[in-house]
Design a protein around this motif. Structure first.
Motif, PDB file in Angstrom:
ATOM      1  N   GLY A 107      -4.060 -13.878 106.732  1.00 23.84           N
ATOM      2  CA  GLY A 107      -3.649 -13.043 105.881  1.00 23.84           C
ATOM      3  C   GLY A 107      -3.947 -13.514 104.720  1.00 23.84           C
ATOM      4  N   ILE A 108      -3.269 -14.606 104.922  1.00 23.00           N
ATOM      5  CA  ILE A 108      -3.170 -15.881 103.184  1.00 23.00           C
ATOM      6  C   ILE A 108      -4.355 -16.230 102.808  1.00 23.00           C
ATOM      7  N   LEU A 109      -5.677 -15.948 104.240  1.00 26.27           N
ATOM      8  CA  LEU A 109      -6.955 -16.791 103.447  1.00 26.27           C
ATOM      9  C   LEU A 109      -7.895 -15.310 103.186  1.00 26.27           C
ATOM     10  N   GLY A 110      -6.987 -14.247 103.519  1.00 27.29           N
ATOM     11  CA  GLY A 110      -7.565 -13.552 102.787  1.00 27.29           C
ATOM     12  C   GLY A 110      -7.277 -13.689 101.486  1.00 27.29           C
ATOM     13  N   LEU A 111      -6.219 -13.419 101.270  1.00 25.48           N
ATOM     14  CA  LEU A 111      -6.182 -13.573  99.814  1.00 25.48           C
ATOM     15  C   LEU A 111      -7.031 -14.692  99.292  1.00 25.48           C
ATOM     16  N   MET A 112      -6.961 -15.543  99.435  1.00 27.56           N
ATOM     17  CA  MET A 112      -7.542 -16.153  98.328  1.00 27.56           C
ATOM     18  C   MET A 112      -9.427 -15.639  98.316  1.00 27.56           C
ATOM     19  N   ALA A 113      -9.736 -15.282  99.355  1.00 30.40           N
ATOM     20  CA  ALA A 113     -10.711 -14.353  99.512  1.00 30.40           C
ATOM     21  C   ALA A 113     -11.113 -13.949  98.215  1.00 30.40           C
ATOM     22  N   LEU A 114      -9.613 -12.399  98.126  1.00 27.91           N
ATOM     23  CA  LEU A 114      -9.978 -11.905  97.752  1.00 27.91           C
ATOM     24  C   LEU A 114      -9.210 -11.927  96.185  1.00 27.91           C
ATOM     25  N   SER A 115      -8.717 -13.282  95.934  1.00 24.56           N
ATOM     26  CA  SER A 115      -8.427 -13.324  94.509  1.00 24.56           C
ATOM     27  C   SER A 115      -9.806 -14.602  93.249  1.00 24.56           C
ATOM     28  N   SER A 116     -11.293 -14.714  94.437  1.00 27.21           N
ATOM     29  CA  SER A 116     -11.548 -15.592  94.429  1.00 27.21           C
ATOM     30  C   SER A 116     -12.940 -15.116  92.982  1.00 27.21           C
ATOM     31  N   PRO A 117     -12.663 -13.665  93.167  1.00 26.55           N
ATOM     32  CA  PRO A 117     -13.357 -13.575  91.630  1.00 26.55           C
ATOM     33  C   PRO A 117     -12.965 -14.306  90.175  1.00 26.55           C
ATOM     34  N   TRP A 118     -11.621 -14.019  90.251  1.00 25.70           N
ATOM     35  CA  TRP A 118     -10.445 -14.266  89.119  1.00 25.70           C
ATOM     36  C   TRP A 118     -10.603 -16.128  89.184  1.00 25.70           C
ATOM     37  N   ILE A 119     -10.192 -16.487  90.499  1.00 23.69           N
ATOM     38  CA  ILE A 119     -10.336 -17.882  90.495  1.00 23.69           C
ATOM     39  C   ILE A 119     -11.421 -17.943  89.940  1.00 23.69           C
ATOM     40  N   HIS A 120     -12.815 -17.496  89.975  1.00 27.77           N
ATOM     41  CA  HIS A 120     -13.392 -18.338  89.451  1.00 27.77           C
ATOM     42  C   HIS A 120     -14.056 -18.114  88.434  1.00 27.77           C
ATOM     43  N   ARG A 121     -13.701 -16.781  87.483  1.00 23.78           N
ATOM     44  CA  ARG A 121     -13.796 -16.876  86.330  1.00 23.78           C
ATOM     45  C   ARG A 121     -13.264 -17.064  85.005  1.00 23.78           C
ATOM     46  N   ALA A 122     -11.946 -17.425  85.697  1.00 21.30           N
ATOM     47  CA  ALA A 122     -11.087 -18.752  84.814  1.00 21.30           C
ATOM     48  C   ALA A 122     -11.545 -20.560  84.434  1.00 21.30           C
ATOM     49  N   TYR A 123     -12.171 -20.200  85.756  1.00 21.29           N
ATOM     50  CA  TYR A 123     -12.791 -21.470  85.735  1.00 21.29           C
ATOM     51  C   TYR A 123     -13.977 -21.368  84.753  1.00 21.29           C
ATOM     52  N   ALA A 124     -14.843 -20.918  84.734  1.00 24.00           N
ATOM     53  CA  ALA A 124     -15.916 -20.803  84.606  1.00 24.00           C
ATOM     54  C   ALA A 124     -16.107 -20.286  82.982  1.00 24.00           C
ATOM     55  N   ARG A 125     -14.451 -20.211  82.766  1.00 25.13           N
ATOM     56  CA  ARG A 125     -14.376 -19.658  80.934  1.00 25.13           C
ATOM     57  C   ARG A 125     -14.377 -20.997  80.009  1.00 25.13           C
ATOM     58  N   LYS A 126     -14.387 -22.531  80.728  1.00 28.98           N
ATOM     59  CA  LYS A 126     -13.293 -23.322  79.794  1.00 28.98           C
ATOM     60  C   LYS A 126     -15.367 -24.210  80.268  1.00 28.98           C
ATOM     61  N   GLN A 127     -16.321 -23.741  80.407  1.00 25.61           N
ATOM     62  CA  GLN A 127     -17.465 -24.240  80.341  1.00 25.61           C
ATOM     63  C   GLN A 127     -18.588 -23.564  79.170  1.00 25.61           C
ATOM     64  N   TYR A 128     -19.180 -24.376  78.730  1.00 20.24           N
ATOM     65  CA  TYR A 128     -19.980 -24.184  77.140  1.00 20.24           C
ATOM     66  C   TYR A 128     -22.029 -24.240  77.445  1.00 20.24           C
ATOM     67  N   TYR A 129     -22.121 -23.660  76.433  1.00 25.62           N
ATOM     68  CA  TYR A 129     -23.064 -23.666  76.174  1.00 25.62           C
ATOM     69  C   TYR A 129     -23.633 -24.888  75.117  1.00 25.62           C
ATOM     70  N   LEU A 130     -24.898 -24.686  74.575  1.00 22.80           N
ATOM     71  CA  LEU A 130     -25.475 -25.934  73.272  1.00 22.80           C
ATOM     72  C   LEU A 130     -26.999 -26.216  73.234  1.00 22.80           C
ATOM     73  N   LEU A 131     -26.757 -25.382  72.617  1.00 15.43           N
ATOM     74  CA  LEU A 131     -28.250 -25.558  71.562  1.00 15.43           C
ATOM     75  C   LEU A 131     -28.863 -27.478  70.430  1.00 15.43           C
ATOM     76  N   THR A 132     -29.178 -28.239  70.950  1.00 14.65           N
ATOM     77  CA  THR A 132     -28.780 -29.268  69.992  1.00 14.65           C
ATOM     78  C   THR A 132     -30.565 -29.032  69.499  1.00 14.65           C
ATOM     79  N   ASP A 133     -30.418 -30.215  68.530  1.00 16.83           N
ATOM     80  CA  ASP A 133     -32.166 -30.788  68.344  1.00 16.83           C
ATOM     81  C   ASP A 133     -33.059 -31.078  68.944  1.00 16.83           C
ATOM     82  N   ARG A 134     -32.002 -31.461  70.370  1.00 18.74           N
ATOM     83  CA  ARG A 134     -32.825 -32.176  70.828  1.00 18.74           C
ATOM     84  C   ARG A 134     -33.197 -32.491  72.635  1.00 18.74           C
TER      85      ARG A 134
END
Length: 395
Positions: free
Chosen positions: A282-309
């Motif tokens: 059941g705990i493993l199921g809860l971890m899979a159930l919360s995976s969308p929120w865990i992934h979004r919290a981590y992905a929000r720390k990523q950044y996209y950049l366009l440089t001159d190169r």
């Protein structure tokens, strides 16, 4: 090129919205991709076999006469609910198989267009506009696959997906168009056309509020000497994507079944399973159930950049940060998805020389103003002479 009227008014308006200022449309027509290919037929045959086995299993599962030992258990609605939840993933897999069998024809469908600068394939997926474009060297050395009735396919890009089970080749381009030889001549003219002049150099962008001092330092230390940032934005990931959506559904079913078993008296379960083992599942199921929120919290720390190169995706990492880069020359093969609110994603196909020519995709997803961001990237590509290897990852 004088062409008959092949498009509806809605299709013509769709193309007009994607043309840049001063860009001239030379030719346009709807694509007619094959519905049945070797890959789709293989999936359909497997899907038919899967559904046949599933129907047989469901018939024996529900219609079989229960023994005297199971007769009392069958009267409990909980057992019937657990059986239905157990079969839901298999039913979903059957639907996904038929969906994937049509996906290849969908991605090749749309409106084919040739302008004086590039080749475009534009299609709608619900309310999202998906635009695939090719320009520059991608329009040289084209290949034609002829069909009956003076019809054929113009191959503009080949993507190889390699796995342990073999290599799958996806051919991108204009599928099922009339007079492909004449269209190839127009594409070669577009390849020789001079690119539009770059816009005025954009000002230095402001750092997002979410970027702390550590993030700024990590980004600045990974820039090359003299390299400047022209655009930066944090990643805005969707809560549900194909991966997190699957994990969420799997976790929902897994958790429901696990805790449903805990509510059943132990003497009603044959081969009594220890409660702590069920609780662990059941705990493993809860971890899979919360995976969308865990992934979004981590992905929000990523950044996209366009440089001159180059184009950069910054990843904070669990221990040390890293960047994934893509050179501007890869913009000769791009796929742009635009939502009604103007946000969207940009997919850039590039070739990895070290991996034997395998094609990979560099993605900028959920950008608020994706159209202007793509235009800025094309302008920076025009003014850029860098040849940084595509897909290089450095720490």
């Amino acid at each position: 090129m004088n062409q008959p009227v092949l498009l509806t008014r809605e299709q013509q308006r769709l193309i007009d919205r994607e043309l840049e200022p001063g860009e001239q449309l030379l030719w346009a027509a709807p694509a007619r991709p094959r519905i049945f290919t070797a890959h789709s037929i293989a999936i359909i045959l497997f899907a038919v076999f899967w559904c046949g086995a599933l129907l047989y299993f469901m018939g024996s599962f529900f219609m079989g006469e229960p023994s005297s030992h199971d007769a009392a258990a069958e009267q409990n609605g909980m057992f019937i609910l657990l059986r239905i939840l157990f079969l839901l993933p298999f039913i979903g897999a059957a639907y996904a198989l038929f969906w994937f069998s049509r996906q290849e024809s969908r991605i090749h469908g749309g409106i084919c267009a040739v302008t004086d600068r590039r080749a475009l394939l534009i299609r709608r997926s619900r309310s999202t506009v998906i635009r695939t474009e090719w320009s520059g060297e991608r329009l040289d050395g084209l290949d034609i696959r002829t069909r009956q009735g003076n019809r054929g396919d113009i191959i503009l890009g080949i993507r190889e997906l390699r796995s342990k089970n073999g290599t799958r080749i996806i051919v991108h381009g204009f599928h099922g168009i009339d007079n492909p030889e004449q269209i190839v001549d127009l594409l070669k003219q577009a390849a020789l056309a001079a690119p539009p002049p770059p816009a005025t150099e954009p000002p230095q962008p402001e750092w997002p509020r979410t970027a702390d001092r550590t993030t700024r330092h990590n980004l600045e230390t990974r820039l090359s000497p003299g390299e400047t940032i022209r655009w930066i934005a944090p990643r805005h990931p969707s809560l549900f994507n194909p991966t997190t959506g699957f994990l969420f559904i799997f976790g929902l079913i897994w958790t429901t079944v696990s805790f449903g078993i805990l509510t059943v008296p132990a003497d009603r379960i044959e081969g009594d399973m220890p409660s702590f083992v069920v609780a662990i599942f059941g705990i493993l199921g809860l971890m899979a159930l919360s995976s969308p929120w865990i992934h979004r919290a981590y992905a929000r720390k990523q950044y996209y950049l366009l440089t001159d190169r180059r184009i950069i995706r910054y990843n904070p990492g669990l221990r040390t940060p890293s960047i994934h880069t893509c050179c501007y020359s890869a913009l000769e093969s791009t796929r742009l998805s635009i939502r009604p609110d103007g946000s969207g994603s940009l997919d850039i196909d590039y070739t990895i020389a070290k991996a034997g020519g395998m094609t990979n995709t560099f993605t900028l997803d959920n950008i608020p103003d994706i159209r202007n961001t793509c235009i800025l990237a094309r302008q920076l590509a025009t003014a850029n002479d860098s040849r940084t290897p595509s897909g290089e990852t450095s720490s």
